[in-house]
Design a protein around this motif. Structure first.
Motif, PDB file in Angstrom:
ATOM      1  N   ARG A 239       1.108  -1.403  -0.159  1.00 56.46           N
ATOM      2  CA  ARG A 239      -0.005   0.283   0.186  1.00 56.46           C
ATOM      3  C   ARG A 239       1.305   1.237   0.338  1.00 56.46           C
ATOM      4  O   ARG A 239       1.725   1.459   0.607  1.00 56.46           O
ATOM      5  CB  ARG A 239      -0.622  -0.351   0.930  1.00 56.46           C
ATOM      6  CG  ARG A 239      -1.218   1.853   1.385  1.00 56.46           C
ATOM      7  CD  ARG A 239      -2.423   1.096   2.862  1.00 56.46           C
ATOM      8  NE  ARG A 239      -3.437  -0.176   2.669  1.00 56.46           N
ATOM      9  CZ  ARG A 239      -3.522  -0.620   3.287  1.00 56.46           C
ATOM     10  NH1 ARG A 239      -2.729  -0.402   4.868  1.00 56.46           N
ATOM     11  NH2 ARG A 239      -4.833  -2.186   3.684  1.00 56.46           N
ATOM     12  N   HIS A 240       0.694   2.053  -0.783  1.00 56.68           N
ATOM     13  CA  HIS A 240       1.289   3.232  -0.929  1.00 56.68           C
ATOM     14  C   HIS A 240       0.152   4.762  -0.513  1.00 56.68           C
ATOM     15  O   HIS A 240      -1.015   4.441  -0.655  1.00 56.68           O
ATOM     16  CB  HIS A 240       1.835   4.150  -2.578  1.00 56.68           C
ATOM     17  CG  HIS A 240       2.114   5.481  -2.378  1.00 56.68           C
ATOM     18  ND1 HIS A 240       1.347   6.399  -2.630  1.00 56.68           N
ATOM     19  CD2 HIS A 240       3.183   5.697  -2.303  1.00 56.68           C
ATOM     20  CE1 HIS A 240       2.208   7.456  -2.606  1.00 56.68           C
ATOM     21  NE2 HIS A 240       2.880   7.598  -2.332  1.00 56.68           N
ATOM     22  N   VAL A 241       0.912   4.894   0.239  1.00 61.09           N
ATOM     23  CA  VAL A 241      -0.067   6.039   1.097  1.00 61.09           C
ATOM     24  C   VAL A 241       0.438   7.872   0.861  1.00 61.09           C
ATOM     25  O   VAL A 241       1.718   7.775   1.244  1.00 61.09           O
ATOM     26  CB  VAL A 241      -0.495   6.240   2.341  1.00 61.09           C
ATOM     27  CG1 VAL A 241      -0.886   7.106   3.092  1.00 61.09           C
ATOM     28  CG2 VAL A 241      -0.901   5.301   3.223  1.00 61.09           C
ATOM     29  N   GLY A 242      -0.105   8.426  -0.072  1.00 65.58           N
ATOM     30  CA  GLY A 242       0.000   9.677  -0.326  1.00 65.58           C
ATOM     31  C   GLY A 242      -1.349  11.128  -0.002  1.00 65.58           C
ATOM     32  O   GLY A 242      -1.346  10.598   0.827  1.00 65.58           O
ATOM     33  N   ALA A 243      -0.498  11.791  -1.055  1.00 69.07           N
ATOM     34  CA  ALA A 243      -1.344  13.106  -0.946  1.00 69.07           C
ATOM     35  C   ALA A 243      -2.740  13.164  -1.409  1.00 69.07           C
ATOM     36  O   ALA A 243      -3.910  13.407  -1.073  1.00 69.07           O
ATOM     37  CB  ALA A 243      -0.791  14.266  -1.818  1.00 69.07           C
ATOM     38  N   ALA A 244      -3.013  12.183  -2.444  1.00 67.09           N
ATOM     39  CA  ALA A 244      -4.336  12.070  -3.072  1.00 67.09           C
ATOM     40  C   ALA A 244      -4.899  11.135  -2.072  1.00 67.09           C
ATOM     41  O   ALA A 244      -5.763  10.771  -2.524  1.00 67.09           O
ATOM     42  CB  ALA A 244      -3.984  10.883  -4.034  1.00 67.09           C
ATOM     43  N   GLY A 245      -4.030   9.865  -1.389  1.00 69.20           N
ATOM     44  CA  GLY A 245      -4.764   9.157  -0.337  1.00 69.20           C
ATOM     45  C   GLY A 245      -4.664   7.668  -0.508  1.00 69.20           C
ATOM     46  O   GLY A 245      -2.384   7.775  -0.700  1.00 69.20           O
ATOM     47  N   LEU A 247      -3.350   3.775  -1.983  1.00 66.03           N
ATOM     48  CA  LEU A 247      -3.301   3.026  -3.215  1.00 66.03           C
ATOM     49  C   LEU A 247      -2.831   1.627  -2.711  1.00 66.03           C
ATOM     50  O   LEU A 247      -1.795   1.217  -2.285  1.00 66.03           O
ATOM     51  CB  LEU A 247      -2.263   3.063  -4.547  1.00 66.03           C
ATOM     52  CG  LEU A 247      -3.356   3.051  -5.409  1.00 66.03           C
ATOM     53  CD1 LEU A 247      -2.954   3.297  -6.826  1.00 66.03           C
ATOM     54  CD2 LEU A 247      -2.207   1.530  -6.060  1.00 66.03           C
ATOM     55  N   THR A 248      -3.545   0.875  -2.630  1.00 70.45           N
ATOM     56  CA  THR A 248      -3.144  -0.825  -2.482  1.00 70.45           C
ATOM     57  C   THR A 248      -3.084  -2.066  -3.516  1.00 70.45           C
ATOM     58  O   THR A 248      -4.529  -1.866  -4.310  1.00 70.45           O
ATOM     59  CB  THR A 248      -4.762  -1.365  -0.900  1.00 70.45           C
ATOM     60  OG1 THR A 248      -4.406  -0.113   0.275  1.00 70.45           O
ATOM     61  CG2 THR A 248      -4.529  -2.414  -0.439  1.00 70.45           C
ATOM     62  N   GLN A 249      -2.620  -2.518  -3.247  1.00 72.02           N
ATOM     63  CA  GLN A 249      -2.266  -3.945  -4.354  1.00 72.02           C
ATOM     64  C   GLN A 249      -2.481  -5.106  -3.654  1.00 72.02           C
ATOM     65  O   GLN A 249      -1.195  -5.016  -2.472  1.00 72.02           O
ATOM     66  CB  GLN A 249      -1.178  -3.604  -5.237  1.00 72.02           C
ATOM     67  CG  GLN A 249      -1.373  -1.779  -6.798  1.00 72.02           C
ATOM     68  CD  GLN A 249       0.137  -2.675  -7.164  1.00 72.02           C
ATOM     69  OE1 GLN A 249       0.789  -3.401  -7.986  1.00 72.02           O
ATOM     70  NE2 GLN A 249       0.591  -0.673  -6.804  1.00 72.02           N
ATOM     71  N   THR A 250      -3.379  -6.381  -4.204  1.00 71.83           N
ATOM     72  CA  THR A 250      -3.780  -6.715  -3.374  1.00 71.83           C
ATOM     73  C   THR A 250      -2.751  -8.235  -4.178  1.00 71.83           C
ATOM     74  O   THR A 250      -3.241  -8.152  -5.413  1.00 71.83           O
ATOM     75  CB  THR A 250      -4.800  -7.426  -2.594  1.00 71.83           C
ATOM     76  OG1 THR A 250      -5.878  -7.336  -3.464  1.00 71.83           O
ATOM     77  CG2 THR A 250      -4.173  -6.844  -1.718  1.00 71.83           C
ATOM     78  N   PHE A 251      -3.023  -9.420  -3.623  1.00 75.79           N
ATOM     79  CA  PHE A 251      -2.171 -10.902  -4.632  1.00 75.79           C
ATOM     80  C   PHE A 251      -1.923 -11.799  -4.211  1.00 75.79           C
ATOM     81  O   PHE A 251      -1.811 -11.682  -3.038  1.00 75.79           O
ATOM     82  CB  PHE A 251      -0.945 -10.149  -5.808  1.00 75.79           C
ATOM     83  CG  PHE A 251       0.141 -10.299  -4.971  1.00 75.79           C
ATOM     84  CD1 PHE A 251       1.395 -10.878  -5.061  1.00 75.79           C
ATOM     85  CD2 PHE A 251       0.908  -8.674  -4.871  1.00 75.79           C
ATOM     86  CE1 PHE A 251       2.443 -10.658  -3.898  1.00 75.79           C
ATOM     87  CE2 PHE A 251       1.518  -8.476  -3.692  1.00 75.79           C
ATOM     88  CZ  PHE A 251       2.745 -10.152  -3.337  1.00 75.79           C
ATOM     89  N   THR A 252      -2.097 -12.468  -4.485  1.00 73.95           N
ATOM     90  CA  THR A 252      -1.527 -14.057  -4.040  1.00 73.95           C
ATOM     91  C   THR A 252      -0.320 -14.771  -4.427  1.00 73.95           C
ATOM     92  O   THR A 252      -0.244 -15.027  -5.149  1.00 73.95           O
ATOM     93  CB  THR A 252      -2.832 -15.341  -4.632  1.00 73.95           C
ATOM     94  OG1 THR A 252      -3.938 -14.266  -4.629  1.00 73.95           O
ATOM     95  CG2 THR A 252      -2.555 -16.546  -3.895  1.00 73.95           C
ATOM     96  N   PRO A 253       0.958 -14.486  -3.381  1.00 73.21           N
ATOM     97  CA  PRO A 253       1.879 -15.082  -3.445  1.00 73.21           C
ATOM     98  C   PRO A 253       2.191 -16.498  -4.256  1.00 73.21           C
ATOM     99  O   PRO A 253       1.344 -17.858  -3.732  1.00 73.21           O
ATOM    100  CB  PRO A 253       2.419 -15.090  -2.513  1.00 73.21           C
ATOM    101  CG  PRO A 253       1.624 -14.233  -1.797  1.00 73.21           C
ATOM    102  CD  PRO A 253       0.802 -14.766  -1.998  1.00 73.21           C
TER     103      PRO A 253
END
Length: 320
Positions: A239-245, A247-253
């Motif tokens: 997850r990146h937390v920045g000025a816009a909000g 953005l989370t990426q999820t995946f299955t290792p």
């Protein structure tokens, strides 16, 4: 109830833009620029980084800018920004390493684009690269946006179009605005199992600092450094937390060996430098950029075989 996702296409070549808009999330892709997603806008805010010297606020090429396919050292790379897919491992020592960016087919070449509708009002955009003679790969990026959703699904495939086996990993790279956020900004990675949880990968001028945020969660704070760190025990989300909000990426290792000392996830940071980095091909960062990178395992592909990787993107506006 939300209506169907609206899709629109305009332009051609490097100026082609495909927009998917569900009234909540507006996604703009550039098939002619390496099949990138150039823009993700939610609640009126832009989440992705784009190079302001190459593209204007309307995602159009600035006057005098050429964005033709290019190869050479990193100093020649037109880093447009956005979200794109590359093969890993990266390197310049032999045919088993991807010698980019820049790259004239997979990174800066034209992708064929198809837009279609799915049941329930969803829309799907499929972007397919040309056949790359260096890696033997053809990449496909399939984006699915549902009505009313604040995120989308990205399904990736790499097909071996060569006449001999090739071994590669899929590597998705999302570039985001790296401007510092005073409170909880940075990149968060879920980890699990035995360490080491991090490995230093690239030191442009240093290696990014990583701290423990909570049990099972590591954080890469915003910092002035050019470098990369890998996460071999990544548990399936970043997850990146920045000025816009956020953005989370999820995946299955997936089981198997991963490139870059076993890294399932990698974080690259850069900030403006006065001089190029000779040991990185003359790369000279000019903006603050964060890259959240998700990788698949190294896969030996017989001719005609494919590897796949799926990532779910979810966006939340600042303050949500």
């Amino acid at each position: 109830m939300s209506g169907p996702v609206r899709a629109a296409r305009e332009g051609a070549g490097p100026d082609e833009r495909v927009v998917l808009d569900n009234g909540v999330l507006r996604l703009t892709a550039a098939p002619g620029l390496g099949g990138r997603v150039l823009s993700l806008r939610l609640a009126g805010r832009e989440f992705l980084y784009r190079n302001p010297r190459l593209l204007d606020a309307g995602l159009r090429r600035r006057e005098g800018v050429r964005l033709d396919p290019v190869e050479g050292p990193m100093s020649a790379w037109n880093n447009v920004g956005g979200d794109k897919t590359w093969p890993a491992p990266q390197g310049w020592s032999g045919p088993g390493e991807w010698a980019g960016p820049p790259d004239p087919v997979l990174d800066s070449g034209a992708y064929a684009a198809e837009v279609g509708a799915l049941g329930g009002g969803a829309a799907v955009l499929t972007m397919t690269s040309g056949d790359d003679p260096r890696t033997g790969l053809r990449l496909r990026r399939r984006i699915t946006l549902e009505p009313g959703a604040s995120g989308y699904r990205l399904d990736l495939t790499a097909r071996n179009t060569a006449d001999a086996p090739r071994t590669w990993a899929l590597w998705n790279v999302t570039q985001l605005d790296g401007a510092a956020r005073a409170d909880d900004g940075g990149v968060y990675v879920g980890v699990a199992g035995e360490g080491p949880h991090t490995v230093p990968l690239v030191a442009g001028d240093a290696t990014p600092r990583v701290v423990e945020h909570a049990p099972g969660v590591l954080r890469v704070p915003a910092q002035d450094v050019v470098g990369k760190v890998g996460f071999p025990t990544a548990a399936g989300w970043i997850r990146h937390v920045g000025a816009a909000g956020a953005l989370t990426q999820t995946f299955t290792p997936a089981p198997g060996a991963y490139p870059d000392q076993g890294s399932r996830v990698e974080v690259w940071l850069e900030y403006p430098l006065e001089h190029p980095l000779a040991h990185l091909g003359g790369l000279r960062p000019q903006d603050r950029v964060v890259e959240c990178e998700v990788l698949g395992p190294l896969t030996e592909l017989a001719p005609g075989e494919e590897a796949s990787l799926s990532i779910a993107f979810d966006l939340a506006p600042a303050g949500a």
